[in-house]
Write an enzyme that holds these catalytic residues in place. Structure first.
Site, PDB file in Angstrom:
ATOM      1  N   ASP A  77     -12.050 -32.454   7.446  1.00 32.18           N
ATOM      2  CA  ASP A  77     -12.230 -32.116   8.863  1.00 32.18           C
ATOM      3  C   ASP A  77     -10.936 -31.474   9.351  1.00 32.18           C
ATOM      4  O   ASP A  77     -10.098 -32.099   9.988  1.00 32.18           O
ATOM      5  CB  ASP A  77     -12.561 -33.370   9.668  1.00 32.18           C
ATOM      6  CG  ASP A  77     -12.961 -33.043  11.101  1.00 32.18           C
ATOM      7  OD1 ASP A  77     -13.116 -31.851  11.409  1.00 32.18           O
ATOM      8  OD2 ASP A  77     -13.112 -33.982  11.899  1.00 32.18           O
ATOM      9  N   ALA A  78     -10.784 -30.194   8.992  1.00 30.48           N
ATOM     10  CA  ALA A  78      -9.542 -29.465   9.269  1.00 30.48           C
ATOM     11  C   ALA A  78      -9.716 -28.401  10.341  1.00 30.48           C
ATOM     12  O   ALA A  78      -8.740 -27.871  10.856  1.00 30.48           O
ATOM     13  CB  ALA A  78      -9.031 -28.815   7.981  1.00 30.48           C
ATOM     14  N   LYS A  79     -10.979 -28.047  10.635  1.00 32.49           N
ATOM     15  CA  LYS A  79     -11.319 -27.078  11.686  1.00 32.49           C
ATOM     16  C   LYS A  79     -10.503 -25.788  11.564  1.00 32.49           C
ATOM     17  O   LYS A  79      -9.934 -25.295  12.533  1.00 32.49           O
ATOM     18  CB  LYS A  79     -11.154 -27.702  13.073  1.00 32.49           C
ATOM     19  CG  LYS A  79     -12.047 -28.922  13.290  1.00 32.49           C
ATOM     20  CD  LYS A  79     -11.860 -29.528  14.661  1.00 32.49           C
ATOM     21  CE  LYS A  79     -12.806 -30.715  14.853  1.00 32.49           C
ATOM     22  NZ  LYS A  79     -12.402 -31.899  14.068  1.00 32.49           N
ATOM     23  N   ARG A  80     -10.469 -25.246  10.352  1.00 38.41           N
ATOM     24  CA  ARG A  80      -9.732 -24.009  10.113  1.00 38.41           C
ATOM     25  C   ARG A  80     -10.508 -22.810  10.664  1.00 38.41           C
ATOM     26  O   ARG A  80     -11.718 -22.878  10.875  1.00 38.41           O
ATOM     27  CB  ARG A  80      -9.487 -23.822   8.617  1.00 38.41           C
ATOM     28  CG  ARG A  80      -8.696 -24.941   7.945  1.00 38.41           C
ATOM     29  CD  ARG A  80      -7.320 -25.110   8.547  1.00 38.41           C
ATOM     30  NE  ARG A  80      -6.479 -25.994   7.745  1.00 38.41           N
ATOM     31  CZ  ARG A  80      -5.767 -26.995   8.218  1.00 38.41           C
ATOM     32  NH1 ARG A  80      -5.796 -27.257   9.514  1.00 38.41           N
ATOM     33  NH2 ARG A  80      -5.008 -27.734   7.427  1.00 38.41           N
TER      34      ARG A  80
END
Length: 263
Positions: free
Chosen positions: A90-93
């Protein structure tokens, strides 16, 4: 090579579950505030839940704040799970294509996570580098559960809300059967509309538990069009009761029982 979405279906069916446990561990809430204790605690959570849990989501913010040691711990988590469940970074890149290429390499190759969350604001070319890994998953933020989501996600574009444009783009880009959507559980009227456009794409659904989203509605709406809803629960499990491993295991069992009954 199996596509990510097929692997997701297989894992969930094998464990007869749709639960995703969020390993969002706040070191400051631990009894002993060291990286080694944190690592052992995470391993104990995994050991206590992995027979039932098909997916784990790891929010990178909780680990990146710890610097180099936190980054190393991210790699150790995926190494410890070792294919026994799927992992979501869950890094939302989301960046220009050349930068996204290296974000994808970092998460999928260096850290060996199975999937990632990405932000679609910069458009199709910012998402494509992640999708090229056919056996890795890409969960695109569509309509999130936080209050500020209304600032942009419901703006009207081409006579419809922006989040519908995201669902349409995700469906169009799903050439390798490895794209899903992040859809918050707190707005079920919008969930119904998203499902009409996303059809069979799997959903990662946060917002059940502390944020008040309905588990039943999320499973029913998310399962429409023969799709797969993945119910993410973080604080409701890892901080259940007094936060003991038994409390965490019991909370996992409780959610699993509810999910199986509703399915």
């Amino acid at each position: 090579m199996l596509s990510f979405n097929q692997k997701l279906i297989n894992n969930c069916n094998e464990k007869n579950n749709r639960l995703c446990i969020g390993l969002d561990i706040d070191k400051e809430r631990l009894r002993i505030k060291t990286i080694s204790y944190m690592q052992n605690f995470i391993k104990e959570i995994i050991d206590a839940t992995i027979s039932k849990c098909p997916v784990y989501k790891i929010n990178f913010a909780f680990y990146e704040q710890l610097g180099f040691e936190g980054y190393k711990l991210l790699g150790k988590i995926s190494e410890y799970i070792d294919g026994r469940a799927l992992t979501i970074a869950d890094a939302k890149r989301g960046d220009i294509g050349n930068s996204s290429k290296f974000y994808a390499k970092s998460v999928f190759e260096t850290l060996n996570f199975d999937s990632i969350t990405v932000a679609p604001y910069m458009g199709e070319d910012s998402i494509e580098p992640f999708c090229k890994y056919e056996d890795k998953g890409v969960f695109i933020l569509c309509h999130t559960s936080n209050p500020g989501s209304e600032n942009f996600q419901s703006k009207i574009i081409d006579n419809d809300e922006l989040y519908i444009s995201v669902a349409k783009l995700a469906s169009k880009m799903n050439q390798n059967n490895n794209i899903g959507l992040v859809v918050g559980a707190t707005k079920n009227n919008k969930m119904k509309k998203i499902r009409e456009f996303s059809k069979s794409l799997p959903w990662l659904i946060p917002g059940v538990g502390f944020q008040g989203g309905s588990l039943k509605d999320s499973l029913i709406i998310g399962s429409s069009y023969n799709s797969l809803p993945i119910i993410n629960v973080s604080r409701g499990i890892i901080y259940a009761g007094k936060g003991s491993i038994k409390d965490i295991s019991d909370a996992c069992d409780s959610y699993t029982k509810q999910i199986r009954e509703l399915l």
